[in-house]
Design a protein around this motif. Structure first.
Motif, short mmCIF file in Angstrom:
data_model
loop_
_atom_site.label_atom_id
_atom_site.label_comp_id
_atom_site.label_asym_id
_atom_site.label_seq_id
_atom_site.Cartn_x
_atom_site.Cartn_y
_atom_site.Cartn_z
N PRO A 214 20.22 36.02 76.85
CA PRO A 214 19.03 34.60 77.13
C PRO A 214 18.31 34.80 77.71
O PRO A 214 17.65 34.08 78.88
N GLU A 215 18.93 35.19 78.67
CA GLU A 215 19.14 35.77 80.25
C GLU A 215 18.52 36.60 81.23
O GLU A 215 18.16 37.08 82.21
N VAL A 216 18.18 37.26 80.35
CA VAL A 216 17.40 39.12 80.76
C VAL A 216 15.62 38.84 80.50
O VAL A 216 14.82 37.66 79.57
N MET A 217 15.05 39.79 81.11
CA MET A 217 13.57 39.85 81.49
C MET A 217 13.57 41.37 81.95
O MET A 217 13.72 41.89 83.19
N ILE A 218 12.61 41.65 80.92
CA ILE A 218 12.46 43.01 80.80
C ILE A 218 11.14 44.06 81.40
O ILE A 218 9.81 43.03 80.96
N ARG A 219 10.93 44.69 82.33
CA ARG A 219 9.08 45.10 82.27
C ARG A 219 8.86 45.92 81.37
O ARG A 219 9.73 46.66 81.00
N ARG A 220 7.78 45.39 80.95
CA ARG A 220 7.34 45.52 79.14
C ARG A 220 6.86 47.44 79.70
O ARG A 220 7.32 47.76 78.52
N THR A 221 6.16 47.41 80.60
CA THR A 221 6.26 49.14 80.63
C THR A 221 7.84 49.97 80.49
O THR A 221 7.96 51.39 80.34
N ALA A 222 8.98 49.12 81.44
CA ALA A 222 9.53 50.22 81.19
C ALA A 222 10.40 50.22 79.55
O ALA A 222 11.11 51.04 79.28
N LEU A 223 10.34 49.30 78.99
CA LEU A 223 10.54 48.86 77.49
C LEU A 223 10.00 49.65 76.60
O LEU A 223 10.62 50.58 76.04
N GLU A 224 8.47 50.56 77.17
CA GLU A 224 8.31 50.95 76.28
C GLU A 224 8.50 52.19 76.51
O GLU A 224 8.57 53.15 75.60
N ARG A 225 8.82 52.84 77.83
CA ARG A 225 9.12 54.14 78.35
C ARG A 225 10.73 54.54 77.93
O ARG A 225 10.89 55.54 77.02
N THR A 226 11.65 53.73 77.17
CA THR A 226 12.47 53.67 76.79
C THR A 226 12.76 53.37 75.64
O THR A 226 13.95 54.08 74.80
N GLY A 227 11.99 52.53 74.53
CA GLY A 227 12.42 52.20 73.51
C GLY A 227 12.96 50.79 73.02
O GLY A 227 14.12 50.43 74.49
N GLY A 228 13.04 50.12 72.29
CA GLY A 228 13.75 49.62 71.43
C GLY A 228 15.05 49.41 71.20
O GLY A 228 16.29 50.65 71.85
N TYR A 229 15.92 48.84 70.51
CA TYR A 229 17.08 48.93 70.06
C TYR A 229 17.46 50.24 68.74
O TYR A 229 16.74 50.28 68.38
N ASP A 230 18.32 50.84 69.04
CA ASP A 230 18.68 51.94 68.30
C ASP A 230 19.50 51.01 66.74
O ASP A 230 20.10 50.27 66.78
N HIS A 231 18.70 51.45 65.72
CA HIS A 231 19.09 51.02 64.82
C HIS A 231 20.43 51.63 64.01
O HIS A 231 21.42 51.42 62.62
N ARG A 232 21.17 52.95 65.09
CA ARG A 232 22.28 53.28 64.43
C ARG A 232 23.69 52.68 65.32
O ARG A 232 24.74 52.21 64.77
N LEU A 233 22.88 51.39 66.07
CA LEU A 233 23.93 50.35 66.31
C LEU A 233 23.76 48.96 65.97
O LEU A 233 23.26 47.71 66.72
N PRO A 234 24.52 48.08 64.66
CA PRO A 234 24.40 47.01 64.99
C PRO A 234 24.71 45.91 65.53
O PRO A 234 25.11 45.06 65.28
N TRP A 235 25.95 46.76 66.52
CA TRP A 235 26.54 45.85 66.93
C TRP A 235 26.74 46.33 68.19
O TRP A 235 26.23 47.58 68.60
N ALA A 236 26.87 45.84 69.64
CA ALA A 236 26.37 46.21 71.26
C ALA A 236 25.06 46.39 70.99
O ALA A 236 25.33 47.79 72.58
#
Length: 328
Positions: free
Chosen positions: A167-189
């Motif tokens: 809850p303490e994280v803020m992401i620059r949206r352009t960086a998020l778009e370049r990186t992508g979201g969470y990887d579905h292969r990792l249901p944990w971590a």
């Protein structure tokens, strides 16, 4: 709202958390000195989460509600929520967590002051039951800390732990778009994996001083859903780091160095778990030492006796103090 204010999208994935949703949303809408919009994505909840979310949206034009007709799981829901963010900056807030007063303004100030930073974080305070009451505007007492992404990655891998609750994280949206979201292969971590990928593409910032988020601990949270919580968490952190290194853009020498840092640290943790009676951790530690390519280090935390218990307690306290003070 003035156009000069930072625009922040707070995205809230929700599944069966109707009882927590009003407080979570309220903590976002109460933020000052930022232009906030809230996106709630419900993952086919079985309680009245949708009704609660739609009632909140009816009262606040800054709230948008989306819903899954069928349950798709927490990763797909989180990624859908992130994909709906339209602000300059993005905060993913689980429906059972809260933002601290003033946290968004502090994080946005850091990201605007340091355009090279992909994301920033701060301190998230754990709580159970009733949330602690925090000062309404503690903003004057914070300072900005910025690491080169590679330096931050080395510090985190050397520690082996995820130093961010979320809850303490803020992401620059352009960086998020370049990186992508969470990887579905990792249901944990999956969050550790995302932080490492973001750090590989930019600097990392930290809001040092005041509490930035409130992380709720309760029996139905995902992190409490495993039988052997510590061993399960360790195994998935290993998987997250392995996947990050597999995709790392650096050369072979750099990847080998990072692998030695990360896996040897996790091997020491596995031996500490083995000393506490997690039998499967011994073979896991041997495998990690072999794959790291580093010389195995035998720490006092691996002793299965009273001295080992005492040293593990001391090491845990020191690690917490370092985390709270330095953020890693």
């Amino acid at each position: 709202m003035s156009a000069a204010l930072p625009r922040v999208s707070v995205v809230i994935p929700c599944f069966d958390y109707a009882r927590y949703l009003p407080d979570s949303v309220g903590s976002a809408l109460a933020q000052h000195d930022v232009d906030v919009d809230v996106v709630i994505v419900d993952d086919a909840s079985r309680d009245d989460s949708v009704a609660v979310a739609e009632a909140l949206a009816a009262q606040h034009p800054r709230i948008h509600v989306a819903r899954h007709r069928e349950n798709r799981g927490h990763l797909a829901t989180a990624n859908d929520a992130l994909g709906l963010a339209s602000g300059e900056f993005v905060v993913k807030l689980d429906a059972d967590d809260l933002l601290a007063p003033g946290s968004l303004a502090r994080s946005a100030a850091l990201l605007r002051a340091h355009p090279e930073v992909s994301f920033c974080y701060g301190w998230a305070e754990e709580f159970t039951g009733t949330p602690p009451v925090l000062p309404e505007d503690p903003g004057r007492g914070f300072r900005m800390q910025v690491w080169n992404g590679d330096d931050w990655t080395r510090r985190v891998l050397r520690r082996g732990h995820n130093v961010i609750r979320q809850p303490e994280v803020m992401i620059r949206r352009t960086a998020l778009e370049r990186t992508g979201g969470y990887d579905h292969r990792l249901p944990w971590a999956e969050d550790l994996h995302l932080w490492l990928r973001l750090a590989a593409r930019g600097a990392v910032g930290r809001v040092a001083g005041p509490t930035q988020g409130l992380y709720r601990v309760h029996e139905k949270s995902l992190m409490r859903s495993a039988g052997d919580l510590e061993l399960t968490d360790l195994r998935w952190r290993i998987a997250a780091i392995d996947l990050f290194l597999l995709e790392h853009p650096g050369g072979r020498y750099e990847v080998d160095e990072l692998r030695a840092l990360g896996l040897s640290s996790l091997a020491r943790e596995a031996r500490a778990l083995a000393a506490r009676g997690f039998d499967a951790a011994t073979a896991l530690a041997d495998d990690l030492d072999a794959r790291s390519g580093a010389r195995p280090i035998r720490s006092l935390t691996a002793r299965p006796d009273a001295l080992g218990d005492a040293w593990r307690d001391v090491a845990g306290r020191l690690r917490w103090r370092r985390w709270r003070r330095f953020g890693v």
